[in-house]
Design a protein around this motif. Structure first.
Motif, PDB file in Angstrom:
ATOM      1  N   ILE A 199      -5.389  15.956  -5.180  1.00  0.00           N
ATOM      2  CA  ILE A 199      -4.409  16.327  -4.150  1.00  0.00           C
ATOM      3  C   ILE A 199      -3.663  15.077  -3.674  1.00  0.00           C
ATOM      4  N   GLU A 200      -2.397  15.312  -3.309  1.00  0.00           N
ATOM      5  CA  GLU A 200      -1.567  14.235  -2.778  1.00  0.00           C
ATOM      6  C   GLU A 200      -1.639  14.307  -1.263  1.00  0.00           C
ATOM      7  N   VAL A 201      -2.091  13.261  -0.633  1.00  0.00           N
ATOM      8  CA  VAL A 201      -2.170  13.269   0.819  1.00  0.00           C
ATOM      9  C   VAL A 201      -1.659  11.945   1.372  1.00  0.00           C
ATOM     10  N   SER A 202      -1.397  11.955   2.665  1.00  0.00           N
ATOM     11  CA  SER A 202      -1.029  10.721   3.338  1.00  0.00           C
ATOM     12  C   SER A 202      -2.205   9.756   3.263  1.00  0.00           C
ATOM     13  N   ALA A 203      -1.897   8.467   3.054  1.00  0.00           N
ATOM     14  CA  ALA A 203      -2.944   7.478   2.809  1.00  0.00           C
ATOM     15  C   ALA A 203      -3.943   7.371   3.950  1.00  0.00           C
ATOM     16  N   ASP A 204      -3.493   7.700   5.159  1.00  0.00           N
ATOM     17  CA  ASP A 204      -4.400   7.535   6.289  1.00  0.00           C
ATOM     18  C   ASP A 204      -5.109   8.834   6.694  1.00  0.00           C
ATOM     19  N   THR A 205      -5.125   9.809   5.797  1.00  0.00           N
ATOM     20  CA  THR A 205      -5.834  11.058   6.086  1.00  0.00           C
ATOM     21  C   THR A 205      -7.312  10.766   6.347  1.00  0.00           C
ATOM     22  N   ILE A 233     -19.657  13.657  -0.036  1.00  0.00           N
ATOM     23  CA  ILE A 233     -19.328  12.229   0.083  1.00  0.00           C
ATOM     24  C   ILE A 233     -17.819  12.084   0.091  1.00  0.00           C
ATOM     25  N   THR A 234     -17.317  11.402   1.107  1.00  0.00           N
ATOM     26  CA  THR A 234     -15.873  11.226   1.219  1.00  0.00           C
ATOM     27  C   THR A 234     -15.538   9.739   1.298  1.00  0.00           C
ATOM     28  N   VAL A 235     -14.665   9.319   0.403  1.00  0.00           N
ATOM     29  CA  VAL A 235     -14.135   7.956   0.468  1.00  0.00           C
ATOM     30  C   VAL A 235     -12.643   8.086   0.749  1.00  0.00           C
ATOM     31  N   PRO A 236     -12.237   7.824   2.009  1.00  0.00           N
ATOM     32  CA  PRO A 236     -10.828   8.019   2.369  1.00  0.00           C
ATOM     33  C   PRO A 236      -9.888   7.265   1.438  1.00  0.00           C
ATOM     34  N   GLY A 237      -8.828   7.954   1.041  1.00  0.00           N
ATOM     35  CA  GLY A 237      -7.857   7.342   0.136  1.00  0.00           C
ATOM     36  C   GLY A 237      -8.277   7.380  -1.313  1.00  0.00           C
ATOM     37  N   LYS A 238      -9.512   7.829  -1.581  1.00  0.00           N
ATOM     38  CA  LYS A 238     -10.026   7.804  -2.951  1.00  0.00           C
ATOM     39  C   LYS A 238     -10.476   9.175  -3.437  1.00  0.00           C
ATOM     40  N   LEU A 239     -11.543   9.696  -2.808  1.00  0.00           N
ATOM     41  CA  LEU A 239     -12.129  10.908  -3.361  1.00  0.00           C
ATOM     42  C   LEU A 239     -12.990  11.667  -2.361  1.00  0.00           C
ATOM     43  N   VAL A 240     -13.248  12.916  -2.708  1.00  0.00           N
ATOM     44  CA  VAL A 240     -14.251  13.728  -2.025  1.00  0.00           C
ATOM     45  C   VAL A 240     -15.169  14.253  -3.112  1.00  0.00           C
ATOM     46  N   ARG A 244       0.849  -1.202   0.000  1.00  0.00           N
ATOM     47  CA  ARG A 244       0.000   0.000   0.000  1.00  0.00           C
ATOM     48  C   ARG A 244       0.881   1.248   0.000  1.00  0.00           C
ATOM     49  N   ASP A 245       0.449   2.236  -0.784  1.00  0.00           N
ATOM     50  CA  ASP A 245       1.209   3.484  -0.856  1.00  0.00           C
ATOM     51  C   ASP A 245       0.999   4.303   0.410  1.00  0.00           C
ATOM     52  N   GLU A 246       2.042   5.063   0.795  1.00  0.00           N
ATOM     53  CA  GLU A 246       1.893   5.967   1.928  1.00  0.00           C
ATOM     54  C   GLU A 246       1.241   7.271   1.507  1.00  0.00           C
ATOM     55  N   ILE A 247       1.599   7.697   0.318  1.00  0.00           N
ATOM     56  CA  ILE A 247       1.014   8.919  -0.243  1.00  0.00           C
ATOM     57  C   ILE A 247       0.085   8.521  -1.378  1.00  0.00           C
ATOM     58  N   VAL A 248      -1.136   8.998  -1.324  1.00  0.00           N
ATOM     59  CA  VAL A 248      -2.088   8.662  -2.387  1.00  0.00           C
ATOM     60  C   VAL A 248      -2.664   9.929  -3.004  1.00  0.00           C
ATOM     61  N   THR A 249      -3.148   9.786  -4.210  1.00  0.00           N
ATOM     62  CA  THR A 249      -3.835  10.885  -4.880  1.00  0.00           C
ATOM     63  C   THR A 249      -5.317  10.785  -4.564  1.00  0.00           C
TER      64      THR A 249
END
Length: 838
Positions: A792-798, A826-833, A774-779
């Motif tokens: 946006i590039e954020v930490s995977a566990d944001t 709608i927010t899907v962590p690691g995926k989209l807002v 799993r990536d640490e930084i995800v788009t």
RNA sequence: GCCGGAGUGGCGGAAUUGGUAGACGCAGGGGACUUAAAAUCCCCUUCCCUCAGGGGAGUACGGGUUCAAGUCCCGUCUCCGGUACCA
């Protein structure tokens, strides 16, 4: 088994097909030929892939992976063969590295027509041709580096193999499943032989032989039959539990063609006999306004009136010349003749005319029908053609009441009308009640019919297994199992006798024999041989114990490996081979010889490889690719990997020599990469993560036979490694392991260059660390009303609320939310807002 | 007709339980290296518009469900494989 590719006929010399000019341009930095020869020799000398039945291996760690064995044609291996063979080879090598004991054998389906045809033309013994072809096939198969256990090779034409084919036949005979019957078969006067259905073509001039275009006709001849129909229900039900493609199961179900209904007896009005019919719709009995018999129906002669005789006889004569195909597909207009006779409809006592027509087949049901023109399209057309009465007995919504308005039959279910005291019943209920009524009155009974017919098992040929039966005065006497094999005698001529008998009939000192019953009488051997399907019905069992001269395979070995876990081959064997093999297996199961009712648990059909441009590969188009040429110019590893990279295993896909070159380029890159100095430093984190992702992807995709995407992932990995200065051992060693099932020669070579002992195939498959995949930084995608407006590039566990805050604060997003009311987020962590605005 | 399967760039094809469409490869374009070419390496490459920030359209077609559809539902079309008077 024969692939349905245009087979070369009547020429056993090997023939080099034209090389595509592109092949000559193949450039290679790595010594493909040397490497591949080296490792093929190594595997052969060390018997690397020999497998034995080690009791220490638990049953869940054993796998039997089977390829459909080839018919060794004179044309040699076709590019279609290596496709399935490569798939199973990769899978087997993968399984071995994962700690499985894997049975993976190969052999040859070596009885068959092509060698015999060649023998007729040249006088060369089919054995000579066949064994030369086998040697070519074996060499070609070995040149691709497959990991077969060659000590288990079988060929169906060898006496120590067909001995057991004959043994199974004796068992079938003992159980009453083999019998002799007069059945209509195609006979060709010019060729002097009976032809199989598939050897007869429908032409405008009538049915002709595929070879020579001679006229053929149906003749009732004595043939050995196998009672496969006795197993119809089990063959149908057995499909349920199998992991087979839905299409193949559907084809087998359709072929078996089970239908439920009733047999009903109609008496002739003049008492000249009874006509029994089969119907799936006994609820429409009141709508039966006439009857039709097949022209060959035995009652036809009896019920035809003198007045109609001449017309009826003429019609029967014409029907004889038609093939089944013409009687069905080609005949749009209904034809038929009135016999002059009348039957009585048992439910209402009405006198109804009896006709004959070739749309009724003697071989299905009882060869006679009650015609219900209102609710059966065929009967409707016939009735309109000959102006016969139509009566509606099933009501459907919104239909005209007057039959004269009908333009077609209404075959659906509904509510009964015009049916006496049964009127008002639903179709289902009517069926139940009418069958009870018929049984009570002794007029009929519940019945089941199958499209499946018994298997015509004899051929008037030389190159097949002799049937181990002697014709004696008191009847058939089987040869004792101890006296098997009954060997094929040498003959002077391979040409059929001209009497509908095989060339064996001419060998007098073979045919004449003492009766095996010990009576001292003389008898005559059966001169028919078995069809090509026989040997392939059970070959997968012989692989288990190929040297056994006491039984076809020991029960211990059968229990150890069977059933086959994965069977890969072409869809052209969807029905016949797979149905016949299942049938024999069920019989062997009933005999207690094998441990399961079904032989093949999982089946995968590889798709056809088409010529460049998506057309069929054929000699006439000159687009046939010869595997030998590919191996010579690009190497076996490139060939293997390209065929797997083309697309999913199961689909048809066009060949592309450019695509092949691309895969070759990749392997070349891998080799050049391997020549860089090795580093024992810790590799960068991003590459470690990519390695673990790659191991995971290749592991999962190999396990599910999704080889194309596994290869794509390996390409991604190599592209990244290539950008580095250093080659890290910690990355490279696991990579060599995961590519080795795909490119086994290169895999062995690189493994050795890494300083290890061969063989790489004995090394444990690398593990991956899930957290490192799993990536640490995800788009994360920022959407407004479902449209992507920023990333946006954020930490995977944001967490979700933080993502939401980032989205709302994003200026690109704000441009789209300005002056708008935010309704929802709608927010899907690691995926989209996704912001929903109004 | 019936049964089974499939429709995604110029091509072969990717895409998790609905969540960045086009991974990877081919073909094409540009550049580096080279006296030059081949080979090799790097970059671009769904289409249209563009003020060069972006914008619009798009997974056979028409509808629907959903915040969101290549993916689910309904209908239509096309292609491939099989089968076909089976009563």
């Amino acid at each position: 088994m024969q692939l349905t590719v245009p087979a070369r006929r009547g020429n056993a010399r090997s023939c080099r097909l034209q090389r595509p000019s592109l092949l000559l341009h193949a450039m290679s930095k790595y010594p493909v030929g040397d490497i591949e020869t080296k490792w093929q020799n190594y595997w052969e000398t060390n018997k690397t892939f020999k497998v034995t039945e080690d009791p220490a291996v638990p049953p869940e760690k054993r796998r039997y992976i089977l390829d459909m064995f080839p018919y060794p044609s004179a044309a040699g291996l076709h590019v279609g063969h290596p496709e399935g063979y490569t798939a199973t080879d990769i899978y087997c090598r993968f399984l071995r590295m994962r700690g499985y004991a894997v049975l993976h054998p190969m052999g040859f389906d070596s009885f068959g027509l092509a060698a015999e045809t060649y023998a007729i033309q040249t006088g060369t013994h089919p054995r000579t041709t066949t064994e030369a072809n086998i040697n070519t096939f074996r060499r070609q198969i070995k040149s691709l580096g497959f990991s077969y256990d060659w000590d288990r090779e079988v060929s169906t034409h060898k006496a120590d193999y067909y001995r057991w084919t004959q043994w199974i036949f004796l068992k079938l005979y003992e159980r009453g499943l083999a019998y002799v019957a007069k059945v209509p078969v195609w006979y060709c006067e010019a060729l002097g032989t009976v032809l199989a259905n598939e050897e007869v073509l429908a032409t405008p001039e009538g049915p002709r032989s595929e070879r020579g275009n001679h006229p053929v006709e149906r003749r009732p001849l004595r043939q050995w039959m196998l009672k496969i129909t006795a197993y119809a229900d089990r063959l149908l039900d057995g499909l349920e539990g199998l992991d087979w493609p839905e299409s193949i199961k559907a084809m087998q179900r359709n072929w078996i063609g089970r239908s439920e209904g009733a047999n009903v007896r109609f008496a002739m009005s003049d008492g000249s006999g009874d006509i029994e019919v089969f119907t799936t719709r006994p609820d429409t009995l009141f709508g039966a306004t006439y009857m039709v018999l097949a022209p060959e129906h035995p009652l036809v002669g009896k019920i035809t009136t003198a007045h109609q005789r001449a017309q009826v006889d003429a019609y029967i004569e014409r029907a004889k010349l038609k093939s089944d195909l013409e009687r069905t597909e080609l005949a749009k207009d209904k034809t038929g003749v009135f016999t002059g006779g009348y039957a009585v409809n048992p439910v209402n006592g009405e006198k109804i005319p009896v006709w004959i027509s070739d749309y009724i087949l003697l071989s299905y049901g009882t060869g006679a029908i009650m015609a219900v023109p209102a609710h059966d399209q065929r009967d409707f057309e016939f009735a309109r053609q000959f102006d016969l009465k139509i009566v509606r007995v099933v009501a459907h919504d919104g239909e005209p009441d007057d039959e004269s308005d009908m333009t077609e039959a209404t075959p659906g279910e509904g509510v009964a009308v015009n049916s006496g005291r049964f009127s008002g019943l639903t179709t289902l209920e009517f069926k139940k009640q009418i069958v009870e009524w018929l049984e009570e009155k002794g007029l009929g009974s519940k019945a089941v019919n199958y499209k499946l017919r018994d298997w015509i098992f004899s051929r008037q040929r030389y190159w097949g297994e002799p049937i181990p039966i002697v014709h004696c005065e008191e009847g058939f006497v089987p040869i004792s199992a101890d006296d098997l094999p009954l060997r094929l005698p040498e003959v002077e001529s391979y040409t059929p006798a001209g009497t509908g008998e095989s060339p064996l009939a001419a060998v007098e000192d073979w045919v004449g024999v003492d009766c095996p019953d010990g009576s001292g009488q003389r008898g005559m051997r059966e001169t028919n041989t078995m069809p090509q399907w026989a040997g392939s019905c059970w070959y997968f069992l012989r692989y288990l114990d190929p040297q056994n001269d006491k039984e076809l395979a020991s029960r211990e070995k059968i229990d150890y490996w069977m059933p086959v876990d994965l069977y890969v081959g072409g869809a052209e064997h969807a029905v016949l081979h797979l149905l016949y093999a299942r049938f024999w297996h069920k019989v062997l199961f009933d005999l207690g010889v094998v441990n399961t009712d079904e032989p093949f648990m999982r089946l995968v059909n590889q798709g056809m490889i088409l010529g460049e441009g998506g057309v069929k590969m054929s000699k006439s188009l000159g687009n046939v690719i010869n595997p030998d040429d590919i191996v010579d110019s690009f190497g076996a590893d490139s060939m293997r990997m390209y065929e797997m990279f083309m697309g999913p295993l199961e689909i048809a896909k066009p060949w592309s020599t450019n695509g092949l070159a691309g895969v070759h380029r990749f392997l070349d890159r891998v080799y050049r990469l391997s020549q860089r100095p090795l580093s024992d430093d810790a590799p960068p984190d991003n590459l470690v993560r990519l390695l673990h992702k790659t191991i995971k992807k290749v592991t999962e995709d190999t396990d599910t036979l999704a080889f194309n995407t596994a290869i794509a992932q390996m390409m991604i990995f190599v592209n990244e490694l290539f950008k580095e200065e250093e080659l890290y051992r910690a990355l490279w060693e696991p990579f060599v392991l995961i590519i080795s099932p795909y490119a086994p020669h290169l895999g062995e070579e690189l493994w050795e260059q890494l300083g290890h002992e061969p063989s790489v195939s004995k090394v444990t498959w690398p593990a991956y660390d899930e957290t490192l995949t799993r990536d640490e930084i995800v788009t994360v995608v920022l959407q407004v009303n479902g449209k992507v407006r920023n990333r946006i590039e954020v930490s995977a566990d944001t967490p979700a609320d933080e993502l939401e805050r980032l989205a709302l604060g994003n200026d690109r997003v704000q441009q789209w939310t300005l002056d708008k009311e935010i309704v929802k987020c709608i927010t899907v962590p690691g995926k989209l807002v996704n912001l929903v605005v109004r």
